[in-house]
Design a protein around this motif. Structure first.
Motif, PDB file in Angstrom:
ATOM      1  N   GLN A   1      29.841  33.863  39.900  1.00  0.00           N
ATOM      2  CA  GLN A   1      31.224  33.536  40.267  1.00  0.00           C
ATOM      3  C   GLN A   1      32.156  34.467  39.496  1.00  0.00           C
ATOM      4  N   ILE A   2      31.981  35.739  39.742  1.00  0.00           N
ATOM      5  CA  ILE A   2      32.636  36.750  38.935  1.00  0.00           C
ATOM      6  C   ILE A   2      34.162  36.697  39.033  1.00  0.00           C
ATOM      7  N   GLU A   3      34.675  36.300  40.180  1.00  0.00           N
ATOM      8  CA  GLU A   3      36.139  36.222  40.328  1.00  0.00           C
ATOM      9  C   GLU A   3      36.733  35.168  39.405  1.00  0.00           C
ATOM     10  N   VAL A   4      35.997  34.081  39.197  1.00  0.00           N
ATOM     11  CA  VAL A   4      36.464  33.028  38.289  1.00  0.00           C
ATOM     12  C   VAL A   4      36.515  33.562  36.862  1.00  0.00           C
ATOM     13  N   ILE A   5      35.470  34.295  36.462  1.00  0.00           N
ATOM     14  CA  ILE A   5      35.423  34.870  35.120  1.00  0.00           C
ATOM     15  C   ILE A   5      36.539  35.881  34.928  1.00  0.00           C
ATOM     16  N   LEU A   6      36.738  36.751  35.898  1.00  0.00           N
ATOM     17  CA  LEU A   6      37.796  37.759  35.793  1.00  0.00           C
ATOM     18  C   LEU A   6      39.165  37.109  35.667  1.00  0.00           C
ATOM     19  N   SER A   7      39.358  36.033  36.390  1.00  0.00           N
ATOM     20  CA  SER A   7      40.639  35.314  36.336  1.00  0.00           C
ATOM     21  C   SER A   7      40.877  34.721  34.948  1.00  0.00           C
ATOM     22  N   LYS A   8      39.835  34.129  34.362  1.00  0.00           N
ATOM     23  CA  LYS A   8      39.956  33.549  33.025  1.00  0.00           C
ATOM     24  C   LYS A   8      40.224  34.638  31.982  1.00  0.00           C
ATOM     25  N   LEU A   9      39.512  35.752  32.094  1.00  0.00           N
ATOM     26  CA  LEU A   9      39.706  36.859  31.151  1.00  0.00           C
ATOM     27  C   LEU A   9      41.145  37.366  31.204  1.00  0.00           C
ATOM     28  N   LYS A  10      41.647  37.511  32.407  1.00  0.00           N
ATOM     29  CA  LYS A  10      43.017  38.012  32.579  1.00  0.00           C
ATOM     30  C   LYS A  10      44.031  37.027  32.016  1.00  0.00           C
ATOM     31  N   TYR A  11      43.848  35.757  32.316  1.00  0.00           N
ATOM     32  CA  TYR A  11      44.795  34.730  31.862  1.00  0.00           C
ATOM     33  C   TYR A  11      44.863  34.666  30.339  1.00  0.00           C
TER      34      TYR A  11
ATOM     35  N   PHE B   1      34.047  45.093  36.196  1.00  0.00           N
ATOM     36  CA  PHE B   1      34.848  44.717  35.017  1.00  0.00           C
ATOM     37  C   PHE B   1      35.810  45.837  34.651  1.00  0.00           C
ATOM     38  N   ASN B   2      35.318  47.073  34.622  1.00  0.00           N
ATOM     39  CA  ASN B   2      36.170  48.199  34.263  1.00  0.00           C
ATOM     40  C   ASN B   2      37.344  48.349  35.225  1.00  0.00           C
ATOM     41  N   ASP B   3      37.083  48.184  36.509  1.00  0.00           N
ATOM     42  CA  ASP B   3      38.138  48.330  37.515  1.00  0.00           C
ATOM     43  C   ASP B   3      39.215  47.257  37.379  1.00  0.00           C
ATOM     44  N   ASN B   4      38.852  46.153  36.747  1.00  0.00           N
ATOM     45  CA  ASN B   4      39.811  45.064  36.539  1.00  0.00           C
ATOM     46  C   ASN B   4      40.427  45.072  35.135  1.00  0.00           C
ATOM     47  N   GLY B   5      40.139  46.134  34.387  1.00  0.00           N
ATOM     48  CA  GLY B   5      40.760  46.293  33.075  1.00  0.00           C
ATOM     49  C   GLY B   5      39.989  45.690  31.922  1.00  0.00           C
ATOM     50  N   PHE B   6      38.710  45.323  32.142  1.00  0.00           N
ATOM     51  CA  PHE B   6      37.897  44.704  31.101  1.00  0.00           C
ATOM     52  C   PHE B   6      36.694  45.581  30.754  1.00  0.00           C
ATOM     53  N   ILE B   7      36.048  45.246  29.658  1.00  0.00           N
ATOM     54  CA  ILE B   7      34.871  45.985  29.200  1.00  0.00           C
ATOM     55  C   ILE B   7      33.717  45.010  29.065  1.00  0.00           C
ATOM     56  N   LEU B   8      32.591  45.364  29.675  1.00  0.00           N
ATOM     57  CA  LEU B   8      31.419  44.495  29.654  1.00  0.00           C
ATOM     58  C   LEU B   8      30.469  44.927  28.544  1.00  0.00           C
ATOM     59  N   GLY B   9      29.959  43.955  27.812  1.00  0.00           N
ATOM     60  CA  GLY B   9      29.036  44.239  26.722  1.00  0.00           C
ATOM     61  C   GLY B   9      27.869  43.273  26.700  1.00  0.00           C
ATOM     62  N   TYR B  10      26.921  43.554  25.816  1.00  0.00           N
ATOM     63  CA  TYR B  10      25.760  42.670  25.635  1.00  0.00           C
ATOM     64  C   TYR B  10      25.606  42.355  24.152  1.00  0.00           C
ATOM     65  N   HIS B  11      25.301  41.094  23.863  1.00  0.00           N
ATOM     66  CA  HIS B  11      25.068  40.615  22.503  1.00  0.00           C
ATOM     67  C   HIS B  11      23.591  40.272  22.349  1.00  0.00           C
ATOM     68  N   ASN B  12      22.980  40.778  21.297  1.00  0.00           N
ATOM     69  CA  ASN B  12      21.544  40.545  21.088  1.00  0.00           C
ATOM     70  C   ASN B  12      21.248  39.283  20.282  1.00  0.00           C
ATOM     71  N   HIS B  13      20.055  38.772  20.493  1.00  0.00           N
ATOM     72  CA  HIS B  13      19.450  37.806  19.582  1.00  0.00           C
ATOM     73  C   HIS B  13      18.288  38.529  18.900  1.00  0.00           C
ATOM     74  N   SER B  14      17.356  37.805  18.354  1.00  0.00           N
ATOM     75  CA  SER B  14      16.224  38.468  17.693  1.00  0.00           C
ATOM     76  C   SER B  14      15.156  38.898  18.696  1.00  0.00           C
ATOM     77  N   PHE B  15      15.117  38.221  19.837  1.00  0.00           N
ATOM     78  CA  PHE B  15      14.005  38.379  20.765  1.00  0.00           C
ATOM     79  C   PHE B  15      13.981  39.738  21.468  1.00  0.00           C
ATOM     80  N   GLU B  16      15.126  40.391  21.558  1.00  0.00           N
ATOM     81  CA  GLU B  16      15.170  41.703  22.213  1.00  0.00           C
ATOM     82  C   GLU B  16      14.496  42.789  21.382  1.00  0.00           C
ATOM     83  N   PHE B  17      14.077  42.408  20.153  1.00  0.00           N
ATOM     84  CA  PHE B  17      13.385  43.363  19.284  1.00  0.00           C
ATOM     85  C   PHE B  17      11.880  43.090  19.213  1.00  0.00           C
TER      86      PHE B  17
END
Length: 256
Positions: free
Chosen positions: A70-80, A124-140
Motif C-alpha cells: 500500500q505504497i500510496e498510504v506510506i508516501l502520504s504519511k511520509l509527506k504529512y 520513493f525518489n520521485d516523491n521526494g523521499f529516500i529508501l533505505g534498509y536497516h540490518n539485524h544480525s541475521f543478514e551477516f
C-alpha cells in the motif's frame, strides 16, 4: 558528541505508552529528533501533533516490507510528517513464525527480496523521499556460496541507502568498521545498541545503556563521521526503564 546529533528510536519506548508522555520526556532530555517505527500502524495526525507540541522532528521512519503493498498510504504519511528517510527493517513477516524465521531465506530468495526493494527506490525518489534498509544480525549469516545476505541487499542498487545498526552488526559477529567502509557512501543513518556481554547478544536482556557495554563507540562514531550519516539513533529493544536508558546513554555520548 553534541546533543543535536543524537536521535531516539521510538521502538525503545513502545511498552511505556501513552506516547504523549514519552515525547514529553524525550524533549525534556534535550533530544530533538525521533525515528518512528511501524509507520503504517500510527495515526500520522496524532504523531504530527505530538512532534509540534514538543518541538521535535522525525527525519526517518521504519516501514515494514509488507506496507509497500500500500505504497500510496506510506508516501502520504511520509509527506504529512515531513520524513526524509523511509527504512525497511527486515524481510517480509511470515504469519505464525518467529522474527528470526523471516531471515531464513535461500540465496535465490535473498536475491528476489533485494530486487523487490530495488524496484521501489525510484518511486520513493520521485516523491521526494529516500529508501533505505536497516540490518539485524541475521543478514551477516554467511550463505552456502560464501556471500552475505547484506551484500545482496546493498549491491543490487547503489541508490538504496543503508541504516547500519552497529550493535546488531556486532551481534552478527561482523566487524562494523568493515561494513562502514564497504558501504561508506550509502550510509545515511545508524543505530547505537550496546551489550553487557559478547555472549548471548540476541537476548534483549543483554542490551544496556550506550557506553555501559563492551563496544568501542568512540572508534565507531569517528568512522561514522566519515559517511553521509544524518541520523544517529540510540535504541534498546526491551529496556526496563526507557528514561534511565536515555539518561545514561546521553551522559556517556555527550562526553565522547
Amino acid at each position: 558528541m553534541n546533543i543535536n546529533q543524537i536521535s531516539f528510536q521510538l521502538y525503545t519506548a513502545r511498552k511505556f505508552t501513552p506516547y504523549r508522555k514519552i515525547f514529553e520526556f524525550i524533549s525534556s532530555a534535550g533530544i530533538n529528533n525521533i525515528e518512528l517505527f511501524a509507520l503504517s500502524d500510527f495515526d500520522e495526525k496524532e504523531i504530527k501533533d505530538l512532534l509540534q507540541e514538543f518541538n521535535l522532528t522525525s527525519l526517518s521512519a521504519h516501514i515494514s516490507f509488507e506496507s509497500l503493498e500500500q505504497i500510496e498510504v506510506i508516501l502520504s504519511k511520509l509527506k504529512y510528517l515531513n520524513i526524509k528517510y523511509a527504512i525497511i527493517p527486515a524481510p517480509k513477516a511470515i504469519p505464525g513464525k518467529e522474527f528470526e524465521d523471516f531471515f531464513k531465506l535461500s540465496e535465490e530468495e535473498w536475491i528476489n527480496f533485494s530486487k523487490e526493494i530495488s524496484a521501489k527506490i525510484k518511486i520513493f525518489n520521485d516523491n521526494g523521499f529516500i529508501l533505505g534498509y536497516h540490518n539485524h544480525s541475521f543478514e551477516f549469516n554467511v550463505l552456502s556460496n560464501g556471500k552475505y545476505p547484506m551484500e545482496y541487499i546493498m549491491d543490487e542498487n547503489e541508490n538504496l541507502k543503508f541504516e547500519i545498526d552497529l550493535g546488531w552488526t556486532v551481534a552478527g559477529r561482523a566487524n562494523p568498521i568493515d561494513w562502514i567502509n564497504k558501504y561508506k557512501h550509502q550510509i545515511i543513518a545508524c543505530h547505537l545498541k550496546d551489550f553487557s556481554s559478547s555472549k548471548n547478544m540476541l537476548d534483549h536482556n543483554n542490551q544496556c545503556s550506550i557506553g555501559e557495554g563492551f563496544i568501542n563507540w568512540k572508534e565507531l562514531l569517528t568512522k561514522i563521521s566519515e559517511t553521509p550519516c544524518e541520523v544517529i539513533a540510540i535504541e534498546h529493544d526491551d529496556p526496563k526503564d526507557y528514561k534511565e536508558y536515555i539518561t545514561k546513554s546521553l551522559e556517556y555520548l555527550l562526553n565522547i
